[in-house]
Design a protein around this motif. Structure first.
Motif, short mmCIF file in Angstrom:
data_model
loop_
_atom_site.label_atom_id
_atom_site.label_comp_id
_atom_site.label_asym_id
_atom_site.label_seq_id
_atom_site.Cartn_x
_atom_site.Cartn_y
_atom_site.Cartn_z
N LEU A 101 -8.47 31.51 -43.84
CA LEU A 101 -8.80 30.24 -43.19
C LEU A 101 -7.60 29.32 -43.08
N ASP A 102 -6.48 29.70 -43.72
CA ASP A 102 -5.27 28.90 -43.60
C ASP A 102 -4.37 29.39 -42.47
N ARG A 103 -4.88 30.35 -41.67
CA ARG A 103 -4.10 30.89 -40.56
C ARG A 103 -4.89 30.76 -39.26
N LEU A 104 -4.16 30.65 -38.16
CA LEU A 104 -4.80 30.57 -36.86
C LEU A 104 -5.41 31.91 -36.48
N SER A 105 -6.53 31.90 -35.79
CA SER A 105 -7.18 33.13 -35.35
C SER A 105 -7.83 32.88 -34.00
N GLU A 106 -8.04 33.97 -33.25
CA GLU A 106 -8.61 33.85 -31.91
C GLU A 106 -10.09 33.48 -31.96
N GLY A 107 -10.81 34.05 -32.90
CA GLY A 107 -12.24 33.79 -33.01
C GLY A 107 -12.58 33.13 -34.32
N THR A 108 -13.87 32.87 -34.51
CA THR A 108 -14.36 32.28 -35.75
C THR A 108 -14.89 33.39 -36.65
N PRO A 109 -14.31 33.59 -37.83
CA PRO A 109 -14.78 34.67 -38.72
C PRO A 109 -16.15 34.35 -39.29
N ALA A 110 -16.79 35.38 -39.79
CA ALA A 110 -18.10 35.23 -40.42
C ALA A 110 -18.03 35.80 -41.83
N ALA A 111 -18.63 35.11 -42.76
CA ALA A 111 -18.68 35.54 -44.16
C ALA A 111 -20.13 35.84 -44.52
N LEU A 112 -20.37 37.03 -45.07
CA LEU A 112 -21.71 37.43 -45.47
C LEU A 112 -21.75 37.54 -46.99
N PHE A 113 -22.59 36.73 -47.61
CA PHE A 113 -22.79 36.76 -49.06
C PHE A 113 -24.16 37.37 -49.34
N ASP A 114 -24.17 38.52 -49.96
CA ASP A 114 -25.43 39.20 -50.28
C ASP A 114 -25.73 39.04 -51.77
N GLU A 115 -26.99 38.73 -52.09
CA GLU A 115 -27.44 38.54 -53.47
C GLU A 115 -26.59 37.50 -54.19
N LEU A 116 -26.21 36.44 -53.47
CA LEU A 116 -25.34 35.43 -54.06
C LEU A 116 -26.04 34.67 -55.18
N HIS A 117 -27.38 34.64 -55.17
CA HIS A 117 -28.10 33.88 -56.18
C HIS A 117 -27.96 34.47 -57.58
N LYS A 118 -27.41 35.68 -57.68
CA LYS A 118 -27.17 36.26 -59.00
C LYS A 118 -25.94 35.67 -59.68
N PHE A 119 -25.11 34.96 -58.88
CA PHE A 119 -23.97 34.24 -59.45
C PHE A 119 -24.49 32.94 -60.05
N PRO A 120 -24.19 32.62 -61.32
CA PRO A 120 -24.82 31.46 -61.98
C PRO A 120 -24.63 30.14 -61.25
N ARG A 121 -23.46 29.93 -60.61
CA ARG A 121 -23.18 28.66 -59.96
C ARG A 121 -23.15 28.82 -58.44
N TRP A 122 -24.08 29.61 -57.90
CA TRP A 122 -23.98 29.99 -56.50
C TRP A 122 -24.14 28.79 -55.57
N LYS A 123 -25.03 27.86 -55.90
CA LYS A 123 -25.24 26.72 -55.01
C LYS A 123 -24.04 25.78 -55.04
N GLU A 124 -23.45 25.59 -56.20
CA GLU A 124 -22.28 24.74 -56.30
C GLU A 124 -21.11 25.34 -55.52
N LEU A 125 -20.95 26.67 -55.64
CA LEU A 125 -19.90 27.35 -54.90
C LEU A 125 -20.13 27.26 -53.39
N LEU A 126 -21.35 27.54 -52.96
CA LEU A 126 -21.67 27.55 -51.54
C LEU A 126 -21.55 26.15 -50.94
N LYS A 127 -21.96 25.14 -51.69
CA LYS A 127 -21.88 23.76 -51.19
C LYS A 127 -20.43 23.35 -50.99
N GLY A 128 -19.57 23.63 -51.97
CA GLY A 128 -18.17 23.26 -51.84
C GLY A 128 -17.47 24.02 -50.74
N PHE A 129 -17.78 25.32 -50.62
CA PHE A 129 -17.16 26.14 -49.59
C PHE A 129 -17.58 25.68 -48.20
#
Length: 339
Positions: free
Chosen positions: A250-278
């Protein structure tokens, strides 16, 4: 962490000692709206240096305060400095860094610095308070050399704007919010901001050390580690956010908009805090998809709020008709005709 020991040293009850923490944010209620006006009239450097000096001197004075009223007074003076420092930090970032990636990075560094400070300060304060409950106040004296650095590094005052009423910029802000049809949203956020301050100062800084001492007999040094543990999740999320940004380029220029897929993210203890900040930092640079079990619908109701940041879509299991008719429908139509 030193509040119970401080209450014993000052000869007051555990209920009254909470005023030591409550006196800090109180001046901000009345001064926050004037900080921007003063910064425009007298310059960022003047307000920043003055705020740091007030904070540092009042903090050192807390070491010599031996009565409850004197302690409340010096803590209220510290609140004056805190109001200036916190408000001015965002202003300086807005002045020095152009809108976009550089400003977001600067804001991220500022947030990480506050988070790390919130993790280190209780540990240091608890260690010093084990010798003398008034000793942690001397840490605030570090603001004085920082004030000297700010005086030498921050630019001097530029051309002064014409004289204006102190509260006119507040009225102009409300007019702009009303013009953009955002005034209702802004006013709706105020109770949540007040609730967050109550939780931070009431529960985190005041009730937690008193509870640990009264119910569990935890010593002052250990109480510092317990309070610092609350910032571990925020620090971890900030570091993970930076790593994710680097991973997705995300610190580099790109032609399109990338997509990030997080699967089973709720198993990470701080998943909402991480997702909100990101999301709050990089939502305009990447599309985010989060998948998981239906339990996420229950998990999202607690912890940090993600309101306004997501579109919830529930994918149901295959029906009997979908299982029997395994051929694909006509590509030009989305819905298959019933049979």
């Amino acid at each position: 962490p030193a509040l119970p020991d401080l209450a014993d040293a000052l000869g007051v009850s555990r209920g009254v000692i909470g005023l030591v923490q409550g006196a800090v944010p109180l001046p901000g209620i009345f001064l926050a709206i004037y900080i921007g006006y003063l910064a425009d009239r007298r310059g960022r450097r003047f307000v920043g240096v003055a705020s740091l000096v007030i904070f540092g001197l009042a903090g050192v004075a807390g070491f010599f305060a031996r009565s409850m009223w004197a302690m409340i007074l010096v803590r209220a003076l510290q609140g004056v400095g805190v109001s200036g420092v916190l408000s001015l930090g965002i202003m300086i970032i807005g002045d020095m860094f152009p809108a976009g990636r550089e400003r977001r990075r600067a804001l991220g560094i500022n947030s990480a610095g506050l988070t790390v400070t919130g993790m280190v300060a209780p540990i240091a304060g608890g260690a010093l308070a084990s010798s003398d409950p008034f000793l942690p106040f001397l840490i605030d004296g570090l603001a004085l050399p920082i004030a000297l650095w700010a005086y030498l590094r921050l630019p001097g005052p530029g051309p002064r704007p014409p004289p204006d009423r102190p509260l006119r910029h507040v009225a102009a802000t409300f007019s702009e919010l009303r013009r953009r049809d955002k005034l209702t949203d802004f006013l709706g956020l105020l109770p949540f901001g007040a609730l967050a301050m109550i939780v931070v100062f009431g529960v985190g800084f005041t009730a937690t050390p008193l509870l640990l001492e009264a119910e569990f007999g935890v010593g002052v040094s250990a109480r510092g580690f317990y309070q610092a543990a609350a910032s571990v999740g925020s620090t971890t999320s900030a570091l993970l956010t930076a790593r994710l940004a680097e991973r997705f380029g995300l610190d580099r220029l790109s032609e399109g908009t990338p997509a990030a897929l997080f699967d089973e993210l709720h198993k990470f203890p701080r998943w909402k805090e991480l997702l909100k900040g990101f999301f709050d930092t990089f939502s305009d640079q990447i599309r985010i998809i989060v998948t998981g079990s239906s339990r996420m619908d229950a998990y999202r109701r607690g912890g940090d709020s993600l309101m306004g940041r997501y579109f919830l879509y529930r994918m149901h299991p295959f029906s009997v008709a979908e299982t029997v008719h395994r051929d694909l429908p006509d590509p030009s139509r989305v819905v298959r005709e019933p049979r």
